[in-house]
Design an enzyme around this catalytic site. Structure first.
Site, PDB file in Angstrom:
ATOM      1  N   HIS A 198       6.848   3.834   1.032  1.00 15.66           N
ATOM      2  CA  HIS A 198       5.427   3.741   1.363  1.00 15.66           C
ATOM      3  C   HIS A 198       5.092   4.075   2.820  1.00 15.66           C
ATOM      4  CE1 HIS A 198       1.640   1.634  -0.451  1.00 15.66           C
ATOM      5  NE2 HIS A 198       1.427   2.888  -0.118  1.00 15.66           N
TER       6      HIS A 198
ATOM      7  N   ASP B 138      -1.148  -2.881  -3.798  1.00 22.11           N
ATOM      8  CA  ASP B 138       0.217  -3.217  -3.362  1.00 22.11           C
ATOM      9  C   ASP B 138       0.386  -4.733  -3.433  1.00 22.11           C
ATOM     10  OD1 ASP B 138       2.687  -3.328  -1.851  1.00 22.11           O
ATOM     11  OD2 ASP B 138       2.022  -1.665  -0.591  1.00 22.11           O
TER      12      ASP B 138
ATOM     13  N   HIS C 178       2.113  -5.979  -1.189  1.00 24.39           N
ATOM     14  CA  HIS C 178       2.282  -6.186   0.258  1.00 24.39           C
ATOM     15  C   HIS C 178       1.134  -5.549   1.029  1.00 24.39           C
ATOM     16  CE1 HIS C 178       6.270  -5.845  -1.739  1.00 24.39           C
ATOM     17  NE2 HIS C 178       6.523  -6.957  -1.047  1.00 24.39           N
TER      18      HIS C 178
ATOM     19  N   ASP D 141       1.472  -4.091   4.187  1.00 22.99           N
ATOM     20  CA  ASP D 141       1.960  -2.906   4.909  1.00 22.99           C
ATOM     21  C   ASP D 141       1.187  -2.622   6.189  1.00 22.99           C
ATOM     22  OD1 ASP D 141       3.655  -2.852   2.770  1.00 22.99           O
ATOM     23  OD2 ASP D 141       3.014  -0.914   1.990  1.00 22.99           O
TER      24      ASP D 141
ATOM     25  N   HIS E 201       8.136   1.122   6.154  1.00 21.56           N
ATOM     26  CA  HIS E 201       7.255   1.082   4.964  1.00 21.56           C
ATOM     27  C   HIS E 201       6.366  -0.163   4.951  1.00 21.56           C
ATOM     28  CE1 HIS E 201       9.688  -1.402   1.748  1.00 21.56           C
ATOM     29  NE2 HIS E 201       9.787  -1.945   2.940  1.00 21.56           N
TER      30      HIS E 201
ATOM     31  N   ASP F  42       1.246   1.460  -4.461  1.00 22.20           N
ATOM     32  CA  ASP F  42       2.663   1.061  -4.429  1.00 22.20           C
ATOM     33  C   ASP F  42       2.984   0.506  -5.809  1.00 22.20           C
ATOM     34  OD1 ASP F  42       5.016  -0.504  -4.077  1.00 22.20           O
ATOM     35  OD2 ASP F  42       4.575  -0.786  -1.951  1.00 22.20           O
TER      36      ASP F  42
ATOM     37  N   ASP G  92       5.018  -1.479  -6.740  1.00 22.23           N
ATOM     38  CA  ASP G  92       5.307  -2.916  -6.772  1.00 22.23           C
ATOM     39  C   ASP G  92       4.045  -3.771  -6.872  1.00 22.23           C
ATOM     40  OD1 ASP G  92       4.365  -3.588  -4.133  1.00 22.23           O
ATOM     41  OD2 ASP G  92       6.331  -3.180  -3.262  1.00 22.23           O
TER      42      ASP G  92
ATOM     43  N   GLU H 151       7.135   4.177  -3.770  1.00 19.08           N
ATOM     44  CA  GLU H 151       8.134   3.109  -3.924  1.00 19.08           C
ATOM     45  C   GLU H 151       8.824   3.034  -5.274  1.00 19.08           C
ATOM     46  OE1 GLU H 151       9.354   0.882  -1.569  1.00 19.08           O
ATOM     47  OE2 GLU H 151       8.084   1.535   0.102  1.00 19.08           O
TER      48      GLU H 151
HETATM   49  C1  DIR Z   1       7.616  -6.634   4.259  1.00 21.81           C
HETATM   50  C2  DIR Z   1       7.865  -5.896   2.955  1.00 21.81           C
HETATM   51  N1  DIR Z   1       6.239  -7.038   4.390  1.00 21.81           N
HETATM   52  C3  DIR Z   1       8.045  -5.785   5.463  1.00 21.81           C
HETATM   53  N2  DIR Z   1       6.989  -4.802   2.733  1.00 21.81           N
HETATM   54  C4  DIR Z   1       6.986  -4.025   1.624  1.00 21.81           C
HETATM   55  O1  DIR Z   1       9.195  -5.352   5.471  1.00 21.81           O
HETATM   56  O2  DIR Z   1       7.254  -5.568   6.358  1.00 21.81           O
HETATM   57  N3  DIR Z   1       6.035  -3.210   1.359  1.00 21.81           N
HETATM   58  N4  DIR Z   1       7.951  -4.095   0.743  1.00 21.81           N
HETATM   59  O3  DIR Z   1       5.766  -2.515   0.224  1.00 21.81           O
HETATM   60 MN    MN Z   2       3.764  -0.744   0.037  1.00 23.49          MN
HETATM   61 MN    MN Z   3       4.810  -3.204  -1.773  1.00 26.84          MN
END
Ligand code: DIR
Ligand code: MN
Ligand code: MN
Ligand code: MN
Length: 310
Positions: free
Chosen positions: A96, A119, A121, A123, A136, A227, A229, A272
């Site tokens: 991502h 998402d 998350h 990000d 990401h 994303d 996920d 992702e």
């Molecule tokens: C987490 C994971 N917030 C990081 N982030 C992800 O690593 O900053 N984003 N998996 O899709």
């Molecule tokens: Mn993401």
């Molecule tokens: Mn995510």
């Protein structure tokens, strides 16, 4: 639609191998033909080629900064020219972090975009709030004007200047947000609809409110960054950071149908997919069904005016 498809085989924005296979997996699942069969004119721009830069050591905690920076410069340039040539752009990731380049190129070509970020998350970590060092988890901080003062200048990102406002972002599907990210969301009042909101209001109201929050007049071009996920790991298990309790297949499709109906979708990132985690057949199948809805497929059936009753 006239659709420009771009493969973005990026993986260095996160720690696992396998996200670089996303474009190939979607191609093998017939994504080009699927889009054509919906009546779209598809221009396949192929897959970008990224180099792995030697001795790309972490800068503070940030991992692979030069490799990810250089890759995103290529993504920005490619998305810019696809949008400029009036194609609805589908970027197939890739991790991502690709959204940094994709939003950047899109905003250069269309200065008035809004970003719908679907998402688990947020990000929006900065290089200083990130505890993982994975880029990401940071793309939105690099492109947001209000965060410029909080993002250190890193080698490899000289090309990347902030091109959207945090007011142009809306989240759907959040359920794993870091403390620093939550602080940014609160401080700047970023529009967000978490899974709790989906549970309370239902996806219909969430999507209505989300679009009104960033674009009350309903006139601005839309950047959708999706994303996989965001969806429940039961239907998209092949992803690096699955989080239980995600959007259902139907909720995912609904978001896409509504965005397609606006007629203002301009760039769609699908990010992702990691073919080396879990059952990638299930994940790719889900992704194709979801992507289809962005490019015209309606669950209620597509009306062909040329179809006469026999
Ligand atoms: C987490 C994971 N917030 C990081 N982030 C992800 O690593 O900053 N984003 N998996 O899709
Ligand atoms: Mn993401
Ligand atoms: Mn995510
Ligand atoms: Mn809230």
């Amino acid at each position: 639609f006239k659709v420009g498809v771009l493969g973005v085989p990026l993986s260095k924005g996160q720690p696992r191998d396998g996200t670089e296979n996303g474009p190939k997996a979607l191609r093998n699942a017939g994504i080009i033909k699927v889009l054509e069969d919906l009546g779209n004119q598809v221009i396949d721009h192929g897959d970008l080629q990224f180099e792995t830069i030697e001795n790309d050591n972490p800068k503070d905690k940030i991992k692979n900064p030069k490799t990810v920076g250089a890759a995103n410069k290529k993504i920005s340039d490619a998305v810019y020219s696809i949008v400029k040539s009036e194609q609805l752009c589908l970027t197939m990731g890739g991790d991502h972090s690709m959204a940094m380049g994709s939003i950047h190129g899109h905003a250069l070509a269309e200065p008035n975009i809004v970003v719908v970020w679907v998402d688990a998350h947020a990000d929006i970590n900065t290089p200083l709030t990130s505890s993982s060092g994975n880029i990401h988890g940071m793309p939105l901080s690099f492109v947001s004007k209000e965060l410029e003062a909080y993002v250190p200048k890193l080698k490899g990102f000289e090309w990347c200047f902030p091109c959207i406002s945090v007011k142009d972002i809306v989240y759907i599907g959040l359920r794993d947000v870091d403390e620093g990210e939550r602080c940014i969301i609160e401080h700047f009042g970023i529009a967000h609809y978490s899974m709790q909101d989906v549970d309370r209001m239902g996806i219909g109201e969430v999507v209505d409110k989300a679009l009104k929050a960033v674009d009350p007049t309903g006139t601005r071009p839309i950047h959708l960054s999706f994303d996989v996920d965001a969806l429940d790991p039961a239907i998209t298990p092949s992803t690096g950071t699955p989080v239980a309790g995600g959007l259902s297949f139907r909720e995912g499709q609904y978001i896409m149908e509504v965005l397609a109906n606006t007629g203002r979708l301009s760039v769609v990132d699908i990010a992702e997919i990691n073919t080396t985690v879990g059952n990638s057949d299930v994940t790719v199948k889900t992704a194709v069904e979801i992507v289809k809805k962005c490019f015209g497929q309606k669950r209620g059936g597509n009306f062909l005016p040329s179809y006469g009753l026999p």
